[in-house]
Design a protein around this motif. Structure first.
Motif, PDB file in Angstrom:
ATOM      1  N   ALA A 121       0.840  -1.267   0.047  1.00  0.00           N
ATOM      2  CA  ALA A 121       0.019  -0.022  -0.034  1.00  0.00           C
ATOM      3  C   ALA A 121       0.925   1.350  -0.037  1.00  0.00           C
ATOM      4  O   ALA A 121       0.549   2.198  -0.811  1.00  0.00           O
ATOM      5  N   TRP A 122       1.875   1.370   0.762  1.00  0.00           N
ATOM      6  CA  TRP A 122       2.821   2.658   0.612  1.00  0.00           C
ATOM      7  C   TRP A 122       3.575   2.619  -0.438  1.00  0.00           C
ATOM      8  O   TRP A 122       4.028   3.780  -0.881  1.00  0.00           O
ATOM      9  N   LEU A 123       3.879   1.487  -1.136  1.00  0.00           N
ATOM     10  CA  LEU A 123       4.380   1.693  -2.443  1.00  0.00           C
ATOM     11  C   LEU A 123       3.371   2.375  -3.594  1.00  0.00           C
ATOM     12  O   LEU A 123       3.909   3.052  -4.372  1.00  0.00           O
ATOM     13  N   ALA A 124       2.126   1.814  -3.455  1.00  0.00           N
ATOM     14  CA  ALA A 124       1.372   2.547  -4.364  1.00  0.00           C
ATOM     15  C   ALA A 124       1.248   3.940  -4.078  1.00  0.00           C
ATOM     16  O   ALA A 124       1.064   4.887  -4.633  1.00  0.00           O
ATOM     17  N   ARG A 125       1.260   4.228  -2.505  1.00  0.00           N
ATOM     18  CA  ARG A 125       1.066   5.632  -2.016  1.00  0.00           C
ATOM     19  C   ARG A 125       2.513   6.395  -2.658  1.00  0.00           C
ATOM     20  O   ARG A 125       2.179   7.748  -3.088  1.00  0.00           O
ATOM     21  N   ALA A 126       3.696   6.003  -2.737  1.00  0.00           N
ATOM     22  CA  ALA A 126       4.591   6.556  -3.244  1.00  0.00           C
ATOM     23  C   ALA A 126       4.480   6.884  -4.785  1.00  0.00           C
ATOM     24  O   ALA A 126       4.793   7.988  -5.121  1.00  0.00           O
ATOM     25  N   PHE A 148      -4.959   0.127   0.974  1.00  0.00           N
ATOM     26  CA  PHE A 148      -5.007   0.272   2.461  1.00  0.00           C
ATOM     27  C   PHE A 148      -6.199  -0.226   2.984  1.00  0.00           C
ATOM     28  O   PHE A 148      -6.329  -0.543   4.156  1.00  0.00           O
ATOM     29  N   GLU A 149      -7.283  -0.507   2.182  1.00  0.00           N
ATOM     30  CA  GLU A 149      -8.482  -1.108   2.689  1.00  0.00           C
ATOM     31  C   GLU A 149      -8.427  -2.642   3.111  1.00  0.00           C
ATOM     32  O   GLU A 149      -9.221  -2.861   3.942  1.00  0.00           O
TER      33      GLU A 149
END
Length: 916
Positions: free
Chosen positions: A760-765, A788-789
């Motif tokens: 999820a944090w990679l997608a956020r980056a 993140f869901e």
């Protein structure tokens, strides 16, 4: 009696008493504190803490006082046992509920089966912390210069861990006894650096104070008082003895020891004989034991005791015993004994204590001093076993090492020790490791004849010590030497698998663990079986197969063994894998079970007990159960003095930053000195970056993120999150330089099979990288929300905030409003104030809410604010997600309503009327 007069009067110590009272008052208000009272012998340390105890009782505190004794560092936790003796009421019930503490008392709880002293010590420390939290407590530990190492370790633990408990811990010590290599010196230096510790040094009384003190004791001859003051050099005890000697007609010698002995010499021969016996027994002695040791008849003994007590040399102590009025007197009498006399009396006490089934450590002390080496060896071995079960590894090691030293000097040593030489050496090494000295454990194992068991333990300690290559050599030797089909082979295979697990020979680890599991099950070695199961699961995790890792950790966590540390380790890893796979509900159940087990066993502060509480906190944080998360975080102390405490404290920042709590700044101030540690830097500086972003300080946020990169390994998966935060900062700064490098760093840290949070944090980056370049990528932010869901309520809400922005920029106002409302609802339910404020700002800019006051509409107020900042219509339109032409219309309306002709005039009038 004279000494009672002294107890009723406190002269010349009001400043020191005020400092101690300040610590006590803070404890009453829920800020635990520690005071260390130092001074030369006779300076009045006991009198001072006695006065503090009276004030504490008046304030509703329970007062517990424990006394250390000069018994060669032999009796573990002696002052603690002394303090716990006779507790009543609520504290008594709390003591009964903690059998590991009850074991310290005479006739207390059964010691239970033999176990590792390190684990038992963790249980005892955790139990003591819980015991002290029950009600307001003043705990006084006197004469710490004589404390055993386990008591010193407990003092350090309590000084660091006590935070919000209503506890005041006071320790006293003699400064004149602390030679350069005294073990208490290092402890004091460490403790005095802690913010919770107050150091109080008792200096000599001045002439006026000394004169007042002597007058309070009954001195009424001015010339005599003046002479005593001249000789006493500000020492109250010396002054009192001088005054007493002068009052009895004795000469006032210049030596305190000589003075004390001159008073002893006034006793009858029988009384001197009894007093010498008391000195051999120690600071305190039982009535019957002393009578038997004296060899006097009952009436003669009582007459001698009456004489001694009437002269203030001994005083009644406890229900049926006596104590020297001051330790200096006991030392003077003991030192004055002739060598043969001392040996004979120690032997007498050893025989009497043996008949009474006295403490093994005390027996070892007296037998050794009495030169009975055979009985000393037997008692030392038993004292070591008892110290193990009490959770005192340092004392266990001392006693076992003493037994080893006597081994070759005593016939039938194996019978006397109850074990062979190799077994004793193994237990000595284990005790060394349990007290944190793996170097000594390794050295001792290398001194004994090679065997499979010794090689396996050597491999284990070398691995813990950081010598991976040496550990592999020793583990391979253990496997080669172990008899087939034995528990020793199972343990050797499991240890070899562990030593190979993270190096170039990792592929060999799984087959070895499979073989260890097979042998362990065949031979009933439950500890090796669980260790092998954990290793197999760890191999699966290393290879990226989290589902298989969870499948393997499950049975290991479900099965109880005789090793509590192993059980907690298995439960922690099972809950961790469930957490990383996003199974928050089942992870919460597993973590709660582990925390409950650790709490019931008194192991909340053990390594895995602490890790389980971290994990429990993170599960609650991710699941959006922030009330419970805050309750857990309240136990993560703000005032930290060591890296492990800083790590613990850093976790609390997750919820505190997200909720915008005022404590964040204070916590970061305490954590700053530990930012050189990679884990502390990752958590505390990473969250400090988020805190700075919420405060509109993107430059500071980028500084924090860069510092984390400098402190951590580029391959660390945590770099993904920090890279995303750094990209957020770049976007807010309006800069693109470095963005590509940050995204590359996040991608480099990603690894196959990592948990949902890393993905999820990679997608956020990726999404933040688009935002840096001015692209509001709806699909990128939708992917972040979906990632993140799986298991993070807060991050979903935070991602919906950015998704709503992207949808507005794309013109999809309906969908933006839907995402915005869901984010607003979640942020409000969590109490995430910074996110709620950001969503409110977005709502105003997007006109999701109405905020008209005065002549201007809400939108006109937003446009006016940006006009006042000097922004042109194009940038205003970008900020508010409206067309440049629409901005021009709003500006014209504003000028008309305010009755001005220029943008500058509009800003000035708005400020004057309070519209900005």
């Amino acid at each position: 009696m004279r000494w009672q007069k002294e107890q009723s009067t406190l002269i010349g110590r009001l400043v020191e008493l005020d400092r101690l009272t300040t610590v006590l008052d803070a404890a009453a208000d829920g800020l635990a504190g520690v005071a260390l009272v130092g001074g030369d012998a006779g300076m009045g340390k006991t009198r001072l803490v006695t006065e503090l105890g009276e004030r504490a009782r008046a304030a509703g505190f329970a007062v517990l006082v424990g006394q250390c004794a000069e018994l060669g560092d032999a009796l573990p936790y002696l002052p603690l046992a002394d303090a716990l003796r006779g507790v009543r009421g609520e504290l008594g019930a709390a003591l009964d509920a903690r059998p590991v503490l009850g074991r310290l008392l005479p006739g207390g709880a059964d010691l239970g089966p033999e176990t590792t002293s390190g684990l038992t010590q963790q249980q005892l420390f955790g139990s003591m912390l819980g015991f002290l939290a029950v009600q307001p407590v003043l705990l006084v530990l006197e004469d710490l210069h004589w404390a055993d190492q386990s008591t010193r370790d407990l003092l350090v633990f309590l000084s660091r861990m006590l935070q919000t408990e209503r506890v005041c811990l006071v320790g006293t010590y003699r400064t004149d006894d602390l030679h350069r290599r005294h073990p208490l010196r290092r402890v004091l230096a460490e403790l005095k650096r802690l913010p919770s510790v107050t150091a109080v040094e008792l200096s000599p009384l001045d002439r006026g104070e000394m004169a007042d003190y002597l007058a309070a004791l009954g001195g009424d001859d001015a010339q005599m008082i003046s002479e005593v003051v001249d000789r006493a050099e500000g020492n109250p005890f010396y002054a009192e003895e001088l005054l007493e000697a002068a009052s009895e007609g004795s000469s006032m010698t210049d030596s305190l020891v000589g003075l004390l002995l001159s008073r002893v010499e006034l006793l009858s021969d029988a009384a001197q004989r009894v007093l010498r016996g008391a000195a051999v027994a120690g600071r305190r002695v039982d009535h019957d034991l002393l009578r038997e040791a004296s060899g006097l008849a009952e009436l003669a003994f009582e007459e001698a005791m009456r004489e001694i007590v009437s002269r203030g040399l001994l005083r009644p102590s406890g229900e049926y015993g006596y104590a020297f009025r001051h330790a200096l007197l006991q030392e003077a009498v003991y030192t004055d004994l002739l060598p043969g006399e001392r040996t004979r009396m120690h032997s007498a006490f050893a025989r009497l204590l043996t008949a009474r089934k006295g403490a093994a450590a005390e027996l070892a002390y007296h037998y050794l001093a009495g030169h009975d080496l055979a009985e000393a060896l037997s008692a030392s071995a038993e004292a070591g076993r008892r110290a193990e079960r009490l959770g005192a590894p340092a004392e266990a090691h001392r006693h076992f090492e003493q037994a080893l030293g006597l081994w070759d000097r005593v016939p039938e040593a194996e019978r006397l020790a109850g074990m062979d030489h190799v077994r004793l050496a193994l237990r000595t090494a284990a005790a060394a490791a349990d007290m944190g000295d793996n170097h000594r454990a390794v050295a001792q194992l290398r001194e004994i004849p090679p065997s499979a068991e010794a090689a396996e333990r050597l491999a284990y300690y070398l691995y813990e010590y950081g010598d991976g290559a040496g550990a592999i050599v020793a583990a391979e030797a253990a496997v080669a030497a172990a008899p087939p089909g034995t528990p020793v082979l199972a343990r050797a295979l499991a240890t070899l698998s562990r030593t190979l697990s993270w190096g170039a020979r990792h592929p060999e680890a799984r087959p070895l663990a499979d073989r260890a599991l097979e042998v362990a099950r065949a031979t009933g070695a439950s500890d090796a079986e669980k260790g092998a199961m954990i290793m197999l699961a760890s191999c699966a995790e290393f290879e990226g197969d989290l589902a298989r890792a969870e499948e393997l950790f499950g049975p290991a966590a479900a099965r109880d063994s005789d090793d509590l540390a192993m059980d907690l380790r298995a439960i922690f890893h099972y809950a961790r894998i469930q957490f990383e796979r996003g199974s928050m509900a089942v992870a919460a159940v597993t973590a709660d079970r582990g925390v409950r087990l650790a709490t019931e066993a008194g192991l909340s502060w053990s390594t895995y007990g602490t890790d389980l509480r971290f994990l429990q906190f993170m599960i609650r944080y991710m699941a959006g159960e922030w009330a419970q998360a805050r309750e857990t975080a309240a136990g993560f102390g703000t005032r930290v003095g060591k890296i492990p405490e800083a790590v613990l404290s850093s976790f609390a920042l997750f919820v505190e930053v997200a909720m915008g709590m005022p404590v964040v700044e204070e916590r970061l101030t305490w954590l700053r000195p530990f930012w050189s540690d990679s884990l502390v830097a990752y958590m505390s500086r990473g969250l400090a970056a988020e805190h700075a972003l919420w405060r509109q300080e993107p430059g500071l946020a980028l500084e924090h993120a860069t510092a984390v990169f400098d402190a951590t390994d580029p391959a660390d998966v945590g770099n993904i999150r920090v890279s995303a935060i750094a990209l957020w900062a770049l976007a807010d700064l309006g800069r693109t330089d470095g963005a590509d490098e940050l995204l590359a760093r996040a991608r480099t840290a990603a690894r196959p099979g990592m948990g949902f949070e890393g993905q999820a944090w990679l997608a956020r980056a990726e999404a933040e990288w688009h935002r840096v370049h001015g692209r509001a990528d709806v699909e990128a932010w939708r992917a972040v929300v979906e990632a993140f869901e799986v298991g993070s309520v807060y991050e979903v809400a935070r991602s919906r905030w950015r998704l709503a922005e992207a949808l507005l920029a794309s013109g999809d106002r309906v969908s933006a409003l839907k995402e915005w409302r869901r984010a607003v609802e979640d942020a409000a339910s969590l109490g995430a104030r910074p996110l709620s404020a950001a969503l409110a700002e977005l709502g105003r800019r997007a006109r999701f809410t109405s905020n008209q006051t005065g002549p201007l509409t809400g939108r006109e107020q937003e446009v006016l604010a940006l006009v006042a900042e000097g922004l042109p219509n194009r940038e205003i339109g970008e900020r508010l997600f409206i067309a440049q032409k629409t901005v021009s219309v709003h500006v014209s309306n504003i000028l008309g309503k305010l009755g001005v002709s220029s943008r500058t005039q509009a800003a000035a009038v708005a400020r004057r009327k309070g519209l900005l």
